[in-house]
Motif scaffolding. Structure first.
Motif, short mmCIF file in Angstrom:
data_model
loop_
_atom_site.label_atom_id
_atom_site.label_comp_id
_atom_site.label_asym_id
_atom_site.label_seq_id
_atom_site.Cartn_x
_atom_site.Cartn_y
_atom_site.Cartn_z
N SER A 82 0.84 -1.19 0.00
CA SER A 82 0.00 0.00 0.00
C SER A 82 0.87 1.24 0.00
N LEU A 83 0.55 2.17 -0.87
CA LEU A 83 1.32 3.42 -0.93
C LEU A 83 1.13 4.26 0.33
N SER A 84 0.12 3.95 1.11
CA SER A 84 -0.07 4.66 2.37
C SER A 84 0.77 4.06 3.49
N GLY A 85 1.46 2.96 3.22
CA GLY A 85 2.37 2.37 4.19
C GLY A 85 1.74 1.28 5.04
N GLY A 86 2.61 0.52 5.72
CA GLY A 86 2.16 -0.49 6.66
C GLY A 86 1.85 -1.85 6.08
N VAL A 87 1.86 -1.97 4.75
CA VAL A 87 1.52 -3.24 4.09
C VAL A 87 2.53 -3.52 2.99
N GLY A 88 2.96 -4.78 2.88
CA GLY A 88 3.87 -5.16 1.81
C GLY A 88 4.74 -6.33 2.23
N LYS A 89 5.16 -7.13 1.25
CA LYS A 89 6.04 -8.25 1.54
C LYS A 89 6.88 -8.57 0.31
N ALA A 90 7.97 -9.30 0.54
CA ALA A 90 8.93 -9.59 -0.53
C ALA A 90 8.31 -10.44 -1.63
N SER A 91 7.53 -11.44 -1.26
CA SER A 91 6.94 -12.33 -2.26
C SER A 91 6.00 -11.56 -3.19
N GLY A 92 5.24 -10.62 -2.63
CA GLY A 92 4.36 -9.81 -3.45
C GLY A 92 5.14 -8.94 -4.44
#
Length: 345
Positions: A289-299
């Motif tokens: 998410s560009l708003s931050g707080g979400v994300g992972k390497a596999s994605g």
């Protein structure tokens, strides 16, 4: 102060497993709260992987050459530089920032490798370390401007984009620098079939996953991206962590620059132009998410593969490069739309 940061949902009091009811009462599996919400959740949380699968099937149907071993390896090699850059950008976006400088930092680091190993006369291994240090230093400068100079990340990294590209031209006099053969082997294959850039991609992806999931800095990134003020009040040294975040992004950019230069057998001052946009797109397409707080390497890896498969497939179908840009832009817009829908859900 010891801080426990959780990114995700836990099972606490009142949040345990629900016991399904029999036919005489409760909801049926296909009714509201049954299979449909589960399917909806799976699609929202794994949309990028589903999109990649659909894209691979579509390209396989439209082009008989797509599924060949050699072409699939080519897709991996094409995705390598973008993915490595995107892994570094993932740290920044998870923390609620942005880094527009990674393409220029990649080119500048490669130029320093070529300059130091030829004109500077340094051993190749030392030149590689100093090239990585160049990316690290650029990241620290960007991080310092954001954390201590209070500049918006967009402005700070835009400035570094210009500085990095300018220094690349200064040290190279605007011309490519040939790399020693020992460096050029990074762009070749092992055993005549396994591309080295693909191995570097997997290593950097593993490091990214480890940092995000298993380190204090990784947990801090999620906390800062979720709510920076709350992270500060909980005891996280936000400014120090921002330095770490941008330093990681710069170092990953340097690795990507070395891989790209090895594939070209030369360090080019205009290399990796526009790659920062592909890197950001890969992270967003991968579910961050560009708003931050979400994300992972596999994605992020899946996002980079989607871009690579799109370009490769469209090339096989002989689609004009101009229309390719239109298609990729539409995919990025769709990814951001899905991100918005996911956050609302």
């Amino acid at each position: 102060m010891a801080t426990d940061i959780h990114n995700g949902s836990g099972t606490g009091p009142g949040q345990g497993h629900r016991v399904g009811k029999g036919p005489s009462g409760g909801r049926r599996p296909g009714g509201p709260g049954g299979a449909q919400p589960v399917l909806r959740k799976l699609l929202l949380e794994n949309g990028a992987l589903s999109a990649l699968a659909v894209l691979v099937v579509a390209m396989t149907v439209m082009s008989t050459d797509f599924l060949s071993t050699q072409n699939l390896l080519n897709v991996g090699v094409q995705a390598a530089v973008t993915a490595i850059l995107a892994f570094g950008v993932t740290f920044v976006i998870v923390a609620g920032g942005i880094d527009l400088s990674v393409g220029s930092v990649a080119a500048f680091s490669a130029i320093m490798l070529g300059y130091l190993s030829t004109t500077g006369g340094l051993p190749v291994w030392l030149a590689v370390l100093l090239a990585l240090g160049t990316g690290l230093a650029c990241g620290l400068v960007s991080g310092g401007l954001v954390a201590y100079g209070k500049l918006p990340p967009f402005i700070a990294t835009l400035a570094m984009l210009s500085v990095g590209r300018g220094l690349s031209l200064v040290f190279s006099d605007g011309t490519p620098i040939a790399l020693p053969s020992s460096v050029a082997t990074i762009g070749e294959t092992l055993g005549g079939w396994l591309p080295v850039p693909l191995l570097v991609l997997l290593v950097m992806g593993g490091i990214t996953s480890l940092v995000l999931a298993r380190t204090y800095s990784g947990r801090s990134m999620y906390a800062i991206g979720g709510n920076e003020e709350a992270a500060r009040l909980s005891g996280i040294r936000v400014r120090r962590q921002k330095l770490v975040i941008y330093a990681l992004s710069g170092t990953f950019a340097a690795v990507a620059g070395i891989v790209l230069a090895s594939r070209l057998a030369s360090a080019q001052p205009q290399a990796a132009m526009g790659y920062e946009l592909d890197a950001i797109a890969a992270v967003v397409i991968g579910g961050a998410s560009l708003s931050g707080g979400v994300g992972k390497a596999s994605g992020t890896l899946i996002g980079a593969l989607i871009l690579a498969v799109l370009r490769n497939g469209l090339n096989l179908l002989q689609v004009s490069i101009f229309w390719q840009q239109v298609v990729i832009g539409a995919v990025i817009a769709l990814a951001v739309l899905l991100d918005t829908l996911r956050r609302r859900a």
